[in-house]
Scaffold this motif. Structure first.
Motif, short mmCIF file in Angstrom:
data_model
loop_
_atom_site.label_atom_id
_atom_site.label_comp_id
_atom_site.label_asym_id
_atom_site.label_seq_id
_atom_site.Cartn_x
_atom_site.Cartn_y
_atom_site.Cartn_z
N LEU A 294 -5.59 1.22 -0.90
CA LEU A 294 -5.88 0.53 0.15
C LEU A 294 -5.80 1.26 1.30
CD1 LEU A 294 -3.50 -2.63 -0.98
CD2 LEU A 294 -5.96 -2.46 -1.11
N ARG A 295 -4.92 1.83 1.73
CA ARG A 295 -4.53 2.56 3.14
C ARG A 295 -5.90 3.57 3.16
NH1 ARG A 295 -5.04 4.63 7.22
NH2 ARG A 295 -3.46 5.16 8.64
N ASP A 296 -6.47 4.08 2.10
CA ASP A 296 -7.42 5.19 2.15
C ASP A 296 -8.86 4.31 2.39
OD1 ASP A 296 -8.44 7.84 1.84
OD2 ASP A 296 -9.54 7.20 0.12
N ARG A 297 -8.94 3.08 2.00
CA ARG A 297 -10.08 2.22 2.39
C ARG A 297 -9.94 1.42 3.50
NH1 ARG A 297 -9.41 3.96 -2.38
NH2 ARG A 297 -11.26 4.17 -3.95
N GLY A 298 -9.09 1.61 4.50
CA GLY A 298 -8.96 0.82 5.77
C GLY A 298 -8.27 -0.32 5.57
N ILE A 299 -7.16 -0.42 4.78
CA ILE A 299 -6.48 -1.58 4.64
C ILE A 299 -5.01 -1.38 4.81
CG2 ILE A 299 -5.67 -3.69 3.22
CD1 ILE A 299 -8.40 -3.59 1.80
N ASP A 300 -4.30 -1.71 6.05
CA ASP A 300 -3.01 -1.18 6.42
C ASP A 300 -2.06 -1.98 5.20
OD1 ASP A 300 -0.91 -0.03 7.49
OD2 ASP A 300 -0.88 -1.49 9.40
N SER A 301 -1.45 -1.00 4.31
CA SER A 301 -0.55 -1.46 3.29
C SER A 301 1.28 -1.03 3.53
CB SER A 301 -1.32 -0.92 1.91
OG SER A 301 -1.15 0.28 2.00
N GLU A 302 1.72 -1.59 2.93
CA GLU A 302 3.16 -1.13 2.67
C GLU A 302 3.74 -1.33 1.36
OE1 GLU A 302 7.48 -2.49 4.84
OE2 GLU A 302 5.78 -2.92 5.93
N LEU A 303 4.18 -0.36 0.95
CA LEU A 303 4.89 -0.41 -0.10
C LEU A 303 6.46 -1.08 -0.24
CD1 LEU A 303 4.83 0.75 -3.34
CD2 LEU A 303 6.34 2.69 -2.44
N VAL A 304 6.63 -1.92 -1.21
CA VAL A 304 7.71 -2.72 -1.13
C VAL A 304 8.35 -2.54 -2.63
CG1 VAL A 304 8.75 -5.10 -1.07
CG2 VAL A 304 6.88 -4.60 0.34
N VAL A 305 9.55 -1.72 -2.32
CA VAL A 305 10.20 -1.38 -3.79
C VAL A 305 11.42 -2.24 -3.52
CG1 VAL A 305 11.46 0.37 -4.76
CG2 VAL A 305 9.53 1.17 -3.51
N LEU A 306 11.66 -2.86 -4.73
CA LEU A 306 12.64 -4.07 -4.80
C LEU A 306 13.75 -3.59 -5.66
CD1 LEU A 306 10.28 -7.12 -5.76
CD2 LEU A 306 11.03 -6.52 -3.59
N ASP A 307 14.15 -2.29 -5.81
CA ASP A 307 15.26 -1.88 -6.50
C ASP A 307 16.73 -2.36 -6.14
OD1 ASP A 307 13.28 -0.18 -7.58
OD2 ASP A 307 14.44 1.72 -7.41
N ASN A 308 16.60 -2.94 -4.80
CA ASN A 308 17.93 -3.43 -4.23
C ASN A 308 17.73 -4.75 -3.99
OD1 ASN A 308 19.23 -0.76 -4.48
ND2 ASN A 308 18.11 -0.22 -2.57
N ILE A 309 16.99 -5.63 -4.22
CA ILE A 309 16.95 -6.94 -3.97
C ILE A 309 17.82 -7.70 -4.51
CG2 ILE A 309 15.44 -7.58 -5.83
CD1 ILE A 309 14.49 -8.57 -2.17
N VAL A 310 18.39 -7.19 -5.58
CA VAL A 310 19.65 -7.99 -6.36
C VAL A 310 20.81 -7.28 -5.98
CG1 VAL A 310 20.61 -9.01 -8.44
CG2 VAL A 310 18.16 -8.76 -8.10
N ASP A 311 21.34 -7.74 -4.88
CA ASP A 311 22.88 -7.07 -4.32
C ASP A 311 24.01 -7.75 -5.20
OD1 ASP A 311 23.38 -9.25 -2.99
OD2 ASP A 311 22.61 -8.74 -1.19
N ALA A 312 24.94 -7.34 -4.96
CA ALA A 312 26.45 -7.86 -5.34
C ALA A 312 26.76 -9.40 -4.99
CB ALA A 312 27.56 -6.92 -4.63
N THR A 313 26.35 -9.82 -4.02
CA THR A 313 26.50 -11.12 -3.74
C THR A 313 26.00 -12.07 -4.89
OG1 THR A 313 24.61 -11.46 -2.27
CG2 THR A 313 26.86 -10.85 -1.25
N MET A 314 24.66 -11.53 -5.29
CA MET A 314 23.80 -12.37 -6.29
C MET A 314 24.66 -12.08 -7.74
SD MET A 314 19.92 -12.07 -5.19
CE MET A 314 19.22 -13.31 -6.69
N SER A 315 24.75 -10.86 -8.04
CA SER A 315 24.68 -10.22 -9.19
C SER A 315 26.34 -10.43 -9.79
CB SER A 315 24.54 -8.74 -9.25
OG SER A 315 25.27 -8.10 -8.66
#
Length: 629
Positions: free
Chosen positions: A266-287
């Motif tokens: 996307l970035r190479d074709r002129g669309i400003d993108s951001e990688l969203v990695v969700l490895d830590n979206i579930v933290d101790a307060t949820m799990s």
């Protein structure tokens, strides 16, 4: 304007001497609706150009978020996720072979019998099954991996990703000889599998991006992720253990690699993108909240409750909004969850992530992009006259999924439908097609305004409703039928209980069932190994006389309009009889939107065409309609 074009970077000393790069971005206007687009592995592997064009076409009117599966360049069997699971097995098999050569006994189980042994805090540890030894082993796993940089990984070629003096990367591995026995140990197979993964993703990066700093950075990221995976597997081999949480992390590598390629494309074709990695979206307060768990499900695994998914949806929405004007590219893998991601959700976790993201954003619609135009009245590869279904209800979509058509998992669909968000299924190679809409409520208009169905499809839908026509017919092959007749006719009250208890202990899922007081017929998918099936048959033989019918198929006629139609079942069975197709068993649910029967597998394609012609052909005259019902 819902998309903006702003300079990406300028020089402070010579602001006008450098070219200004124009990038497409999401609108910052909160009134602009969100559209969540989910792309499958085959689309990511084969249709990146189409994906970037689709995203660009939606930016003028919507805020777009992408959720991507691990890439599959050829077939699903050779896809990244399957290769990652294969590498996991190979790591443990290599460990077992090495231990065998040195005379040491090691466990050979790949998955523990009980998963979710508690990795998220004391309260979660207390609430989950699993032995203390399993918990200690999981801790040892993490400790071994964290100290892995101190190990010397023997190899014939240096790696640019390790500090000097720490040994060599195992890109072309050899295994040390073991003292005491003159036994040659072959190189660990998982290294070769990791090399295949790395090569495939680097080739995809080079084929997708123009030469330059962005492509070089992407290649470095792929190299780094694959070497981290290799180190992870090497540590697992040392301790001869892959816990459920570690297995989740290994599988999640596929989504991280795929999303990095998509974000860079996307970035190479002129669309400003951001990688969203969700490895830590579930933290101790949820799990660590035991209230998330409901009663135990299959094989003793406690299931996560709806409260957990509601909280996760809210967090996903917050995280995606943090991207601002950038287009978020979200990993379908959303980190370790209580009880293991694979055990709780299975391989469809990417679809669930997309659904929860749509709920968290209160999106106008969830789009599932596939390699087909939508849902058809029958498989168009087998029935040439099959038509696209413009609108379908969640119940109908669920029934079609259960009985052979890959639509979207019913649990995933439920999350979106509860929030009154429509689901649109579209073809990544035919973006202008209307697709199929899974509509939460017939009176609910949101989501259709952006791309209404074609007029002729709406007219067809109206004709179906007026004619009380079914929606689709589907086939599920590779079925076996078990017939059990009670051998204790005077004691029949425990007959069904004993059968279902036996099936539960064997972990068998029944697709269709037909019962009487002393006789039960069950249709189930023929996926079991011969030894497992033989053991099940022996157990059932203690309950009654058992016969087995093989090479069968389930034919299902699905439609919400059949609920009020007289003669639907009669027409279906009469058509099969005229075509000389024998019926082994019949089943109809209480919802009355599905009539299913079991036929011989050799008649499957013939039956599909016969039922489509007799039950799903739109009448052209009142006389024709009167013949149908």
């Amino acid at each position: 304007m819902s998309s903006t074009s702003t300079p990406a970077s300028t020089s402070a000393s010579t602001p006008t001497s450098l070219p200004v790069e124009e990038l497409l971005r999401n609108s910052l206007d909160e009134n602009v609706p969100w559209v969540v687009q989910k792309y499958g592995g085959t689309s990511v592997g084969k249709s990146l150009d189409s994906i970037t064009k689709i995203v660009e076409s939606y930016l003028p009117t919507s805020r777009v978020a992408l959720v991507c599966s691990a890439r599959s360049s050829h077939t699903k069997a050779l896809g990244t996720t399957n290769l990652l699971l294969q590498a996991s097995r190979e790591a443990l098999q290599s460990s077992a072979a090495r231990s065998s050569a040195s005379g040491t006994q090691t466990p050979s189980a790949f998955f523990p019998k009980r998963v979710g042994s508690g990795f998220f805090g004391d309260r979660e540890r207390e609430s989950q099954p699993g032995s203390a030894a399993q918990k200690d082993m999981a801790g040892s796993m993490m400790s071994s991996i964290s100290s892995l940089s101190q190990l010397e990984l023997r190899s014939s070629s240096p790696s640019p990703f390790q500090p000097s003096g720490l040994g060599r990367s195992p890109s072309t591995p050899t295994t040390p000889q073991w003292n005491g026995e003159d036994t040659e140990i072959k190189p660990e197979a998982f290294h070769l599998t990791v090399d295949v993964l790395k090569k495939g993703h680097i080739e995809a990066a080079r084929a997708t991006l123009k030469p330059g700093p962005l492509r070089e950075e992407l290649e470095e990221e792929i190299e780094r992720d694959c070497e981290n995976l290799r180190s992870f597997l090497y540590a697992a081999q040392i301790i001869d253990e892959i816990s459920p949480r570690s297995q989740d992390s290994i599988v999640g590598t596929g989504e991280r690699l795929a999303c990095k390629i998509v974000a860079a494309a996307l970035r190479d074709r002129g669309i400003d993108s951001e990688l969203v990695v969700l490895d830590n979206i579930v933290d101790a307060t949820m799990s660590s909240v035991s209230d998330h768990f409901t009663s135990s499900g299959d094989q003793g695994v406690a299931q996560l409750g709806q409260d957990f998914y509601d909280q996760l949806a809210a967090r996903l929405g917050e995280r995606i909004r943090e991207c601002g004007a950038r287009v978020p590219v979200i990993t379908g893998y959303f980190g370790p969850v209580p009880g293991s991601l694979l055990a709780q959700i299975g391989r469809g976790y990417t679809d669930l992530c997309a659904a929860l993201s749509a709920v968290g954003l209160n999106a106008s619609e969830l789009q599932v992009w596939k390699e087909v135009d939508g849902i058809f009245t029958a498989d168009p590869r087998k029935v040439p006259s099959a038509r696209l279904v413009p609108i379908i209800t969640p119940d109908e979509a669920a029934e079609l999924t259960y009985y052979g058509s890959e639509v979207i998992h019913p649990f995933t669909m439920e999350q979106v439908i509860r929030a009154k968000i429509p689901i649109r299924i579209k073809n990544v190679e035919n973006p202008k097609g209307s697709g199929t809409i899974i509509y939460p409520d017939e009176g609910f208009p949101r989501g259709l305004d952006s791309e209404p169905p074609a007029k002729e499809l709406v007219a067809e839908e109206q004709a179906k409703i007026e004619g009380r026509m079914p929606t689709a017919v589907t086939i599920k092959d590779q079925i076996i039928v078990l017939n059990i007749h009670s051998n204790r006719k005077t004691i029949s009250h425990g007959f069904l209980a004993r059968i279902f208890g036996t099936l539960d202990r064997a972990g068998v899922v029944v697709d269709l069932i037909s019962t009487s007081e002393v006789h039960v017929s069950m249709a189930l998918q023929d996926f079991m190994q011969k030894k497992r099936l033989d053991r099940l048959l022996r157990d059932l033989a203690h309950i009654g006389d058992v016969t087995v019918s093989r090479d069968m198929a389930i034919l299902s006629l699905v439609g919400r309009n059949m609920r009020n139609a007289i003669g639907s079942a009669g027409l279906m069975f009469m058509s099969l009889a005229k075509a000389m197709i024998n019926i082994e068993m019949i089943s109809q649910g209480a919802s009355e939107i599905n009539i299913s029967c079991v036929i011989e597998n050799k008649d499957a394609v013939k039956a599909l065409n016969v039922i489509h012609e007799s039950c799903l052909t739109i009448p052209t005259s009142p006389d024709a309609e009167s013949l149908m019902f």
